[in-house]
Design an enzyme around this catalytic site. Structure first.
Site, PDB file in Angstrom:
ATOM      1  N   HIS A   1     -28.527  46.973 -32.108  1.00  0.00           N
ATOM      2  CA  HIS A   1     -28.354  48.467 -31.978  1.00  0.00           C
ATOM      3  C   HIS A   1     -27.347  48.890 -31.255  1.00  0.00           C
ATOM      4  CE1 HIS A   1     -28.518  52.681 -31.859  1.00  0.00           C
ATOM      5  NE2 HIS A   1     -28.847  52.511 -30.542  1.00  0.00           N
TER       6      HIS A   1
ATOM      7  N   GLY B   1     -26.962  50.501 -25.978  1.00  0.00           N
ATOM      8  CA  GLY B   1     -27.303  49.647 -27.027  1.00  0.00           C
ATOM      9  C   GLY B   1     -28.486  48.665 -26.651  1.00  0.00           C
ATOM     10  N   ASN B   2     -28.982  47.921 -27.544  1.00  0.00           N
ATOM     11  CA  ASN B   2     -29.971  47.142 -27.351  1.00  0.00           C
ATOM     12  C   ASN B   2     -29.957  45.876 -28.292  1.00  0.00           C
ATOM     13  OD1 ASN B   2     -31.617  49.156 -29.064  1.00  0.00           O
ATOM     14  ND2 ASN B   2     -31.195  50.044 -27.167  1.00  0.00           N
TER      15      ASN B   2
ATOM     16  N   HIS C   1     -23.311  51.507 -30.470  1.00  0.00           N
ATOM     17  CA  HIS C   1     -22.693  52.666 -30.892  1.00  0.00           C
ATOM     18  C   HIS C   1     -21.006  52.343 -31.209  1.00  0.00           C
ATOM     19  CE1 HIS C   1     -25.519  54.516 -27.905  1.00  0.00           C
ATOM     20  NE2 HIS C   1     -26.374  54.053 -28.922  1.00  0.00           N
TER      21      HIS C   1
ATOM     22  N   THR D   1     -33.457  48.324 -20.242  1.00  0.00           N
ATOM     23  CA  THR D   1     -32.682  49.843 -20.146  1.00  0.00           C
ATOM     24  C   THR D   1     -31.975  49.930 -18.915  1.00  0.00           C
ATOM     25  OG1 THR D   1     -33.047  52.047 -20.821  1.00  0.00           O
ATOM     26  CG2 THR D   1     -34.673  51.156 -19.334  1.00  0.00           C
ATOM     27  N   GLY D   2     -30.896  50.526 -19.012  1.00  0.00           N
ATOM     28  CA  GLY D   2     -30.165  51.040 -17.579  1.00  0.00           C
ATOM     29  C   GLY D   2     -29.566  49.678 -17.099  1.00  0.00           C
TER      30      GLY D   2
ATOM     31  N   HIS E   1     -25.298  59.114 -33.784  1.00  0.00           N
ATOM     32  CA  HIS E   1     -25.961  58.182 -32.877  1.00  0.00           C
ATOM     33  C   HIS E   1     -25.228  56.914 -32.704  1.00  0.00           C
ATOM     34  CE1 HIS E   1     -29.705  56.121 -30.971  1.00  0.00           C
ATOM     35  NE2 HIS E   1     -28.697  55.801 -30.496  1.00  0.00           N
TER      36      HIS E   1
ATOM     37  N   SER F   1     -36.393  52.711 -24.817  1.00  0.00           N
ATOM     38  CA  SER F   1     -37.337  53.353 -25.747  1.00  0.00           C
ATOM     39  C   SER F   1     -36.963  53.131 -26.858  1.00  0.00           C
ATOM     40  CB  SER F   1     -37.158  54.914 -25.151  1.00  0.00           C
ATOM     41  OG  SER F   1     -35.850  55.374 -25.594  1.00  0.00           O
ATOM     42  N   GLU F   2     -35.807  52.582 -27.204  1.00  0.00           N
ATOM     43  CA  GLU F   2     -35.235  52.421 -28.642  1.00  0.00           C
ATOM     44  C   GLU F   2     -35.579  51.016 -29.061  1.00  0.00           C
ATOM     45  OE1 GLU F   2     -30.894  52.690 -28.022  1.00  0.00           O
ATOM     46  OE2 GLU F   2     -30.893  54.475 -28.887  1.00  0.00           O
TER      47      GLU F   2
HETATM   48 ZN   LIG Z   1     -28.428  54.064 -29.231  1.00  0.00          ZN
END
Ligand SMILES: [Zn+2]
Length: 230
Positions: A97, A29-30, A99, A45-46, A160, A77-78
């Site tokens: 964003h 997620g982001n 899931h 990220t991570g 996704h 990267s998203e």
């Molecule tokens: Zn995603």
């Protein structure tokens, strides 16, 4: 600067909610916030979005340049998806964003959420389209959103997850909650073997209500007599 601090803390709070509600697993997620015409804050990220601290949040430009980051942390990267949205939607200042399992199940099944079955979902999301699958980290992902961004604030990403956008981060987050709640109920109703939609006449009343409420953002409501775009 204090504004940045406040906004970073809001991102941290929303990250906790996403993780607590299992809308994300592990480091998925982001989240982002638009600070002004050129700059955004985004998540690293991570890192689990349930355990972020202020120094992890990255400030960057819409051209991809990083302005401020504790060297250890990089944007996902998203973030390309977020940048695409901010460039195309001047009304959007917050993006989530994630899931969420039920919404993502529909995206895996290739089923857009087009039917009018719950008043809140009709009012606040409209019909939720399904964006074509794209390989993570490539431009396929942001490009898949383009056909839907003009008409929708909530989009399923095929195989996704989902993305929701709003005039601020809280409103974007609320759309993710509404989307997952709607998806859960729809999934259960499908299991029960019968799904009743709201009648055409009553959908027209919801359309009127949305007009009166003058809600910010975009929604496409599909009716038997045609589509209504807000
Ligand atoms: Zn995603």
């Amino acid at each position: 600067m204090s504004n940045d601090k406040e906004q970073k803390n809001l991102i941290i709070e929303i990250g906790k909610k996403l993780w607590q509600k299992s809308f994300v697993a592990s480091n998925d997620g982001n989240i982002s916030i638009r600070l002004n015409d050129e700059e955004i804050l985004t998540t690293p990220t991570g890192v689990s979005k349930g355990f972020m601290t202020e120094e992890m949040i990255i400030k960057m430009k819409l051209n991809g340049e990083i302005i401020n980051s504790n060297g250890k942390f990089k944007p996902s990267s998203e973030v390309k998806m977020h940048i695409e949205v901010y460039k195309r939607r001047s009304d959007v200042n917050g993006i989530v964003h994630s899931h969420p399992p039920y919404a993502t199940s529909f995206s895996v099944s290739g089923i857009p959420l087009n039917n009018n079955i719950l008043p809140e979902a009709v009012l606040f999301l409209g019909a939720v389209p399904l964006a074509k699958y794209g390989t993570p980290s490539t431009d396929e992902v942001p490009n898949s959103l383009i056909p839907h961004l003009k008409t929708s604030d909530a989009i399923l990403l095929e195989n996704h997850g989902s993305i929701t956008v709003g005039i601020d981060l809280l409103s974007a987050y609320h759309k993710t909650e509404t989307l997952e709640h709607f998806s859960t109920i729809y999934h259960h109703a499908l299991q029960l073997g019968n799904v009743n939609s709201i009648s055409e006449e009553k959908v027209q009343e919801l359309i009127e209500l949305r007009r009166k409420m003058n809600l910010p953002g975009r929604a496409l409501i599909k009716t038997e007599s045609g589509n209504v775009q807000f």
